[in-house]
Scaffold this active site. Structure first.
Site, PDB file in Angstrom:
ATOM      1  N   ASP A   3       0.868  -1.168   0.000  1.00  0.00           N
ATOM      2  CA  ASP A   3       0.000   0.000   0.000  1.00  0.00           C
ATOM      3  C   ASP A   3       0.908   1.223   0.000  1.00  0.00           C
ATOM      4  O   ASP A   3       1.806   1.332   0.832  1.00  0.00           O
ATOM      5  CB  ASP A   3      -0.851  -0.025   1.273  1.00  0.00           C
ATOM      6  CG  ASP A   3      -2.229   0.551   1.070  1.00  0.00           C
ATOM      7  OD1 ASP A   3      -2.308   1.666   0.558  1.00  0.00           O
ATOM      8  OD2 ASP A   3      -3.209  -0.106   1.440  1.00  0.00           O
ATOM      9  N   ASP A  50      -3.091   4.724  -2.331  1.00  0.00           N
ATOM     10  CA  ASP A  50      -4.155   5.279  -1.510  1.00  0.00           C
ATOM     11  C   ASP A  50      -4.661   6.608  -2.083  1.00  0.00           C
ATOM     12  O   ASP A  50      -3.868   7.443  -2.523  1.00  0.00           O
ATOM     13  CB  ASP A  50      -3.563   5.519  -0.109  1.00  0.00           C
ATOM     14  CG  ASP A  50      -4.610   5.766   0.948  1.00  0.00           C
ATOM     15  OD1 ASP A  50      -5.434   4.876   1.200  1.00  0.00           O
ATOM     16  OD2 ASP A  50      -4.586   6.874   1.536  1.00  0.00           O
ATOM     17  N   GLU A  63      -6.550   3.681  -5.839  1.00  0.00           N
ATOM     18  CA  GLU A  63      -7.815   3.768  -5.102  1.00  0.00           C
ATOM     19  C   GLU A  63      -8.512   5.047  -5.543  1.00  0.00           C
ATOM     20  O   GLU A  63      -8.007   6.149  -5.305  1.00  0.00           O
ATOM     21  CB  GLU A  63      -7.576   3.812  -3.589  1.00  0.00           C
ATOM     22  CG  GLU A  63      -8.901   3.766  -2.835  1.00  0.00           C
ATOM     23  CD  GLU A  63      -8.881   4.390  -1.445  1.00  0.00           C
ATOM     24  OE1 GLU A  63      -9.761   4.058  -0.653  1.00  0.00           O
ATOM     25  OE2 GLU A  63      -8.005   5.222  -1.156  1.00  0.00           O
ATOM     26  N   HIS A  72     -11.430  -2.710   3.485  1.00  0.00           N
ATOM     27  CA  HIS A  72     -11.385  -2.350   4.903  1.00  0.00           C
ATOM     28  C   HIS A  72     -12.143  -1.065   5.219  1.00  0.00           C
ATOM     29  O   HIS A  72     -12.193  -0.655   6.373  1.00  0.00           O
ATOM     30  CB  HIS A  72      -9.918  -2.223   5.329  1.00  0.00           C
ATOM     31  CG  HIS A  72      -9.222  -1.116   4.601  1.00  0.00           C
ATOM     32  ND1 HIS A  72      -9.012  -1.138   3.230  1.00  0.00           N
ATOM     33  CD2 HIS A  72      -8.717   0.069   5.026  1.00  0.00           C
ATOM     34  CE1 HIS A  72      -8.416  -0.031   2.868  1.00  0.00           C
ATOM     35  NE2 HIS A  72      -8.223   0.712   3.939  1.00  0.00           N
ATOM     36  N   ASP A  73     -12.663  -0.399   4.197  1.00  0.00           N
ATOM     37  CA  ASP A  73     -13.411   0.848   4.419  1.00  0.00           C
ATOM     38  C   ASP A  73     -14.924   0.668   4.287  1.00  0.00           C
ATOM     39  O   ASP A  73     -15.676   1.603   4.582  1.00  0.00           O
ATOM     40  CB  ASP A  73     -12.974   1.914   3.405  1.00  0.00           C
ATOM     41  CG  ASP A  73     -11.524   2.333   3.595  1.00  0.00           C
ATOM     42  OD1 ASP A  73     -11.066   2.375   4.751  1.00  0.00           O
ATOM     43  OD2 ASP A  73     -10.848   2.614   2.581  1.00  0.00           O
TER      44      ASP A  73
HETATM   45  C1  GLC Z   1      -8.036   5.375   2.037  1.00  0.00           C
HETATM   46  C2  GLC Z   1      -7.897   4.178   2.931  1.00  0.00           C
HETATM   47  C3  GLC Z   1      -8.548   4.495   4.245  1.00  0.00           C
HETATM   48  C4  GLC Z   1      -7.833   5.668   4.878  1.00  0.00           C
HETATM   49  C5  GLC Z   1      -7.808   6.858   3.919  1.00  0.00           C
HETATM   50  C6  GLC Z   1      -6.816   7.887   4.357  1.00  0.00           C
HETATM   51  O1  GLC Z   1      -9.343   5.625   1.692  1.00  0.00           O
HETATM   52  O2  GLC Z   1      -8.434   3.050   2.313  1.00  0.00           O
HETATM   53  O3  GLC Z   1      -8.562   3.389   5.114  1.00  0.00           O
HETATM   54  O4  GLC Z   1      -8.460   6.029   6.061  1.00  0.00           O
HETATM   55  O5  GLC Z   1      -7.423   6.479   2.623  1.00  0.00           O
HETATM   56  O6  GLC Z   1      -5.519   7.425   4.131  1.00  0.00           O
END
Ligand code: GLC
Length: 539
Positions: A102, A204, A267, A329-330
């Site tokens: 990541d 991310d 992402e 995970h979100d």
């Molecule tokens: C992304 C991650 C999330 C995190 C956010 C800030 O969306 O998946 O878990 O809180 O970025 O880094």
């Protein structure tokens, strides 16, 4: 159409997301670690997983559980050492499994040395590495931008009288991606891991990297209502997805392309038309896979999903390889969203649509969102906006390995509670159940790997009848018909072409091996994957 030997590994294989804190604890502190993941490499191998993506494992004050990084080129001591990491990478590679890290380039932790320098003074050489701005003329934050986690996206630094921008927590200051030094520093981070041999990055919040240079106010969102997250009050017209982001992505892609056979996934939560821009203006100038999260947000309805698939397939640029995600995970677990009865169909959909599937650990067991008692809450999102369903602890609970205490995850108190269903929903018990979800995933993944039509073939919508969604996958003479009943009512459907086939995989094991000719009948909640043995239309 592409044949399997011309496909890259990331086109052919499935990606499996591990949330390291919750996978397997070997040190006995209630938190998962790298050695635990290494120990479970045999499980990936059994399941047929050929690429593992790890959520962040770097040193971090853990304000956002690792997404607030204080050192990009090291390992968090709670999770292990660099030696543990090297062992993990070695073990996975020995088994033919790729490792995806990541990368969190939008923001650092506020205790990262870059930010500690930056906040020292207005003329510090690292000042411009972050987004600093004077207060508005009338005082207060420079503009109206909101943090994704609620409240203003600006924090006043009293020492210098300026505000810094944070799209997430105030402990996660945003880097200034207009600054070439920032870019170069992050490319060096990437090279550090690529030199170690990692196979790629999941990047991310990629669409956040560039904000409006003029820091213009975001317009209000007319659809916002009380009870919705604070962040949704405004439309993020100026605070993310700005045109210059694509230049950054192109540079990032060039760094990855210095190494053979590597992957970048972005992402990106955006509507389909904006999402596909991240493939790049020209081939090979964007990310390989802009994560497609639309199955997560689309209603579980055959018409809606059919529409989404055609919209997405239609929007892909030439050479753009599709991908699909059901959970991470979100987001709430797939089981919490569609219910137990639809879990086999969810697996079939994810693994038979055209494109790379990404699975979230435990979804193959039917792990559910776990209710978190108030004293056990960990996620800052829940603390900041309690009770509106934005907390992410329920989907981050320990992997359920067996029916011993704490589901075999740890011999200590787990950092998040274990799901109450672990006595039956666990890897060991489900491996024994030939008709259970885990075995279904196993068989489906194996078939997908073996059949070019499933991992690389063309996609053809066939039709929707009530809640029955039908499509076909084809490669040369080999083809499959997929029929998923997303509703409770039995439904029949006769396509416009004559065909016959044999059921190869079915949520109801009684249908396995049965022959089908022209008209298909599917019970409520059932799903079928049928090998086509004759087709008047396509051979
Ligand atoms: C992304 C991650 C999330 C995190 C956010 C800030 O969306 O998946 O878990 O809180 O970025 O880094």
């Amino acid at each position: 159409m592409l044949v399997s030997h011309t496909l890259h590994w990331w086109q052919k294989e499935i990606i499996y997301q591990v949330y390291p804190r919750s996978f397997k604890d070997t040190s006995g502190n209630g938190i998962g670690d790298l050695r635990g993941i290494t120990q479970k490499a045999v499980y990936f191998q059994w399941l047929g997983v050929k690429a593992v993506w790890l959520s962040p494992v770097y040193p971090s004050p853990m304000k956002d559980f690792g997404y607030d990084i204080s050192d990009y080129c090291n390992i968090h001591p709670t999770l292990g050492t660099m030696e543990d990491f090297d062992n993990l990478l070695h073990e996975l590679h020995e088994r033919g499994i790729k490792l995806i890290m990541d990368l969190v380039p939008n923001h650092t932790s506020d205790v990262h040395e870059w930010f500690m320098e930056s906040r020292k003074s207005k003329d510090n050489p690292k000042r411009d590495w972050y987004i600093w701005a004077d207060p508005a003329d009338s005082g207060g934050p420079p503009n109206n931008w909101r943090s994704e986690f609620g409240g203003s996206a600006w924090e006043l630094d009293s020492q210098t009288g300026q505000y810094y921008c944070h799209s997430f927590l105030k402990e996660q200051p945003d880097l200034n991606w207009f600054n070439p030094e920032v870019r170069e520093a992050m490319w060096e981070v990437m090279r550090f891991w690529l030199n170690k041999g990692v196979d790629g990055f999941r990047v991310d919040v990629l669409w956040y990297l560039i904000k409006d240079r003029l820091l213009r106010n975001n317009p209000p969102n007319p659809d916002w209502e009380e009870g919705m997250p604070d962040h949704d009050k405004l439309i993020t017209a100026f605070s993310n997805d700005q045109p210059e982001v694509h230049d950054v992505v192109e540079e990032m892609r060039r760094v990855v392309d210095e190494y053979p056979n590597r992957l970048i996934i972005g992402e990106i939560y955006l509507p389909v038309d904006k999402l596909v821009m991240y493939y790049g203006k020209e081939p090979d100038t964007g990310v390989h896979l802009p994560f497609n999260f639309h199955l997560v947000s689309t209603e579980w309805d055959a018409q809606q999903i059919n529409k989404l698939i055609s919209e997405y397939e239609g929007a892909l640029p030439a050479g753009g390889w599709p991908n699909w995600v059901l959970g991470n995970h979100d987001k709430s677990r797939i089981k919490a969203r569609v219910g137990e009865d639809q879990l086999f169909n969810a697996a079939l959909l994810l693994l038979t649509l055209r494109g790379t599937p990404t699975m979230y650990y435990g979804d193959e067991l039917g792990m559910n969102d776990v209710e978190i008692p108030p004293e056990k809450i960990q996620d800052p999102r829940e603390f900041r906006e309690p009770g509106i369903g934005v907390g992410r602890d329920p989907q981050r609970t320990p992997m359920q390995w067996n029916n011993s205490k704490n589901a075999g995850f740890t011999n200590h108190d787990p950092w998040l509670p274990v799901g109450a269903d672990y006595q039956t929903n666990n890897v060991d018990s489900l491996m024994e159940n030939q008709h259970g979800l885990l075995q279904f995933y196993h068989d489906l993944i194996a078939l997908r790997q073996k059949e070019p039509a499933l991992h690389g073939g063309s996609f053809h919508p066939v039709g929707v009848q009530n809640q029955l969604l039908c499509y076909r996958r084809q490669h040369e003479q080999s083809a499959f018909f997929i029929a998923l009943n997303l509703g409770k009512e039995e439904t029949s459907f006769t396509p416009s072409f004559k065909w016959r086939g044999v059921v190869e995989i079915a949520s109801n094991p009684k249908r396995k091996g049965k022959k089908i000719e022209n008209t298909i009948h599917v019970n409520g909640n059932d799903g079928l994957l049928i090998r086509i043995t004759g087709n008047s239309e396509a051979g």
